[in-house]
Structures are given as C-alpha cells and as structure tokens.
Design an enzyme around this catalytic site. Sequence first.
Site, PDB file in Angstrom:
ATOM      1  N   ALA A 171      17.166   6.263 -12.478  1.00  0.00           N
ATOM      2  CA  ALA A 171      16.511   7.087 -13.497  1.00  0.00           C
ATOM      3  C   ALA A 171      17.393   8.244 -13.935  1.00  0.00           C
ATOM      4  CB  ALA A 171      15.175   7.602 -12.967  1.00  0.00           C
TER       5      ALA A 171
ATOM      6  N   GLY B  28      18.245   5.706 -17.991  1.00  0.00           N
ATOM      7  CA  GLY B  28      17.055   5.244 -17.277  1.00  0.00           C
ATOM      8  C   GLY B  28      15.924   6.255 -17.308  1.00  0.00           C
TER       9      GLY B  28
ATOM     10  N   LYS C  44      29.187  -3.311 -29.110  1.00  0.00           N
ATOM     11  CA  LYS C  44      29.112  -2.075 -28.332  1.00  0.00           C
ATOM     12  C   LYS C  44      30.387  -1.880 -27.516  1.00  0.00           C
ATOM     13  CE  LYS C  44      27.260   1.630 -26.540  1.00  0.00           C
ATOM     14  NZ  LYS C  44      26.180   1.606 -25.540  1.00  0.00           N
TER      15      LYS C  44
ATOM     16  N   GLU D 226      33.022   3.341 -15.228  1.00  0.00           N
ATOM     17  CA  GLU D 226      32.908   1.910 -15.531  1.00  0.00           C
ATOM     18  C   GLU D 226      34.188   1.391 -16.194  1.00  0.00           C
ATOM     19  OE1 GLU D 226      28.252   1.271 -16.437  1.00  0.00           O
ATOM     20  OE2 GLU D 226      29.239   2.710 -17.734  1.00  0.00           O
TER      21      GLU D 226
END
Length: 332
Positions: free
Chosen positions: A8, A12, A206, A285
């Site tokens: 979250a 999230g 994207k 990432e």
Amino acid sequence: MKICVYGAGAIGGHLAVRLAEAGHDVSVVARGPHLAAIREAGLSLQSDGKTVTVHPQATDDPSSLPTQDIVLVTVKTPALMGIADGIAALCGPETAVAFCVNGLPWWYLASLDVPQDAWSPAIAAMIGALTEKVGISRTIGGIAFSANHVEAPGLIMNSSPTANRFVFGEADERVRPLCAALVEALSSDTLDAVHSETFEREIWKKLSLNCVTGGIGALTGMTSRNLLIFPPLADLTRDAWLEVGAVAAAFGMTDILAPLKETVARVGNHKSSMLQDFELRRKPEIETLLGGVSDLGRLKGVPVPTIDTLLALTRARAETLGIAPFPNPAQS
C-alpha cells in the site's frame, strides 16, 4: 468484493483508498511505520486539495487475511519473488491476482517464446516462483499512469489530480470477468480505469516512457517533463525512445511510440518511480525496465547501445549506493 492491496505504497495506497471509498471490503499488506500509521489513523489520500481517509484492515501477515476475490499487487518488481508465498496465501480457486507494476511483467516474459536462460538468474527465479505459486491462469496485468508518492507514513500524495489512468488486461481469458469487475470498481470521477484488448501493446508503450524518464531521471535527478525538454539531453532521450520501439517491433508490437512532443504534453512534472527509489535508497526496478529491453534486444539482434549505456550506469549507481536489486552480472 474482497480486495487486498499487497503493497500500500504510492500507487497501492491510492488504489486502496479509491476502492474503499467505493464501498469494497479492502485490506492492505504493508510494513513498518506506514503499517503502524494505517492501523492507528487510517490510510489517507491527498489530491487536488482534498484529503480522503479510509480504515482498511492492515497487516504485514497476508496469511491472517481471508481468501480474496482480487489481490492487487503493487510492490516493486525486485520484491515480487519474495512475496510469492504471501500472494498464494490470499488466493482461493476463483481468486484473480492483478499485478500493477512497472516494466516487463513476469507473466509476459514467461509467455514469450525465448529460452529461459536468456534471463538473469534473478529474473528467471522470479518468473519460476510466480508461475508456480500464482500462475498465469489467474493473472491480470495492470499499468498505472498516475503520479503519487508517500508524503508521510499513512499519507499518499497524488500530484496529478486530473490525470489518473489505470489500464488492465487479463493474461488469461478465465479471469476476464474479474478483470472487468476490477475496472468497474475503480472507475470514478477521480480515476479513469479502462480495459485493454491489446494489453501487451500497452506494456511496451509505458515501458518506452519508463526507460527514458526512469533511467535518465535516476542518473540526473531531473523530473520527467524537465528531462524530456532539456536540450542537451535531446539526442539521448530520442535514441533511448527509438531503441525501445525497435525491440518492441521485433516482438510484433509495431508503432507503439507516440511522438515525443505529444508525450511531453501529457507527462507531469514529477519524479519518476526509479528516481524516487534512488533518492530513498530503495531497490530500483532496473532489471525489468532497462535490463529486460537489453536482453530482448540481444535475443532479436536489435542493437540498443543507448539502453545498454543507461543500464550500465544505473546498475553502477545502485551498486555504489548499496541498493542494487540483484547481484551485478559482471561480478556473478
């Protein structure tokens, strides 16, 4: 519906608030001070000068939650392999799992007709763990076009109140009804949720943006719009952009690139997710963005010198900061 948001954080947390606001039975998996704040005072989203606070069930132990209709996974890709068991604990026979993540998703990589040894050991392990524990047959893909950050524990700040778009597409026809239900649950005056019949194309669209604004932003510290209009970076951004498009075309995804001028017009002046990770010393990432494009370009014989340079530099920077998500390939 019972919907668990696993992770979250910025994205999230935004989605959890909107789902709870719409009346769904929402729970969240979080950790640390963020989890403590949610338990104590709820989860808040601030957007366009307004603050909405909801009070979902919050835990760091997914096995303590009941079986869900949908698990919405929004953690960063370096963490995915480590939470495969946690996701599985939330699933019953009819549960769908939506992965709203950046980069080339594990299920898409698993579906490509390429040898498994094409991937780095860490990426191969991620694909293997999620294929075994979750499975493509229950998977939904998700892509976020929304600028958010965690302003403080328990508080999500949305800096793009008029541009919050989420695209979803099922990896398998068996979860199409739940994919449609998720889109309907999220659609509102403040959030544009859509279903795509050509979701793989959306992945590459994207990705072309993330590779440019993520990689260059992480190295320069510049916000996304600023780096796209900064004249000394014009050749670099154009070349990286075109290389991602060339790799996509080699996999049948032609004409996925929007003109850079059009992209600049719709990109908010915010810090990319990768830049935020570098600044906060979180594992970035890199591999599912730049690394995946580099690997796939090599497999198809498509030269990607600019992407390879950005990959080497971001890996080196992450190594220096002690946040490399996986072992440096040159040292393994």
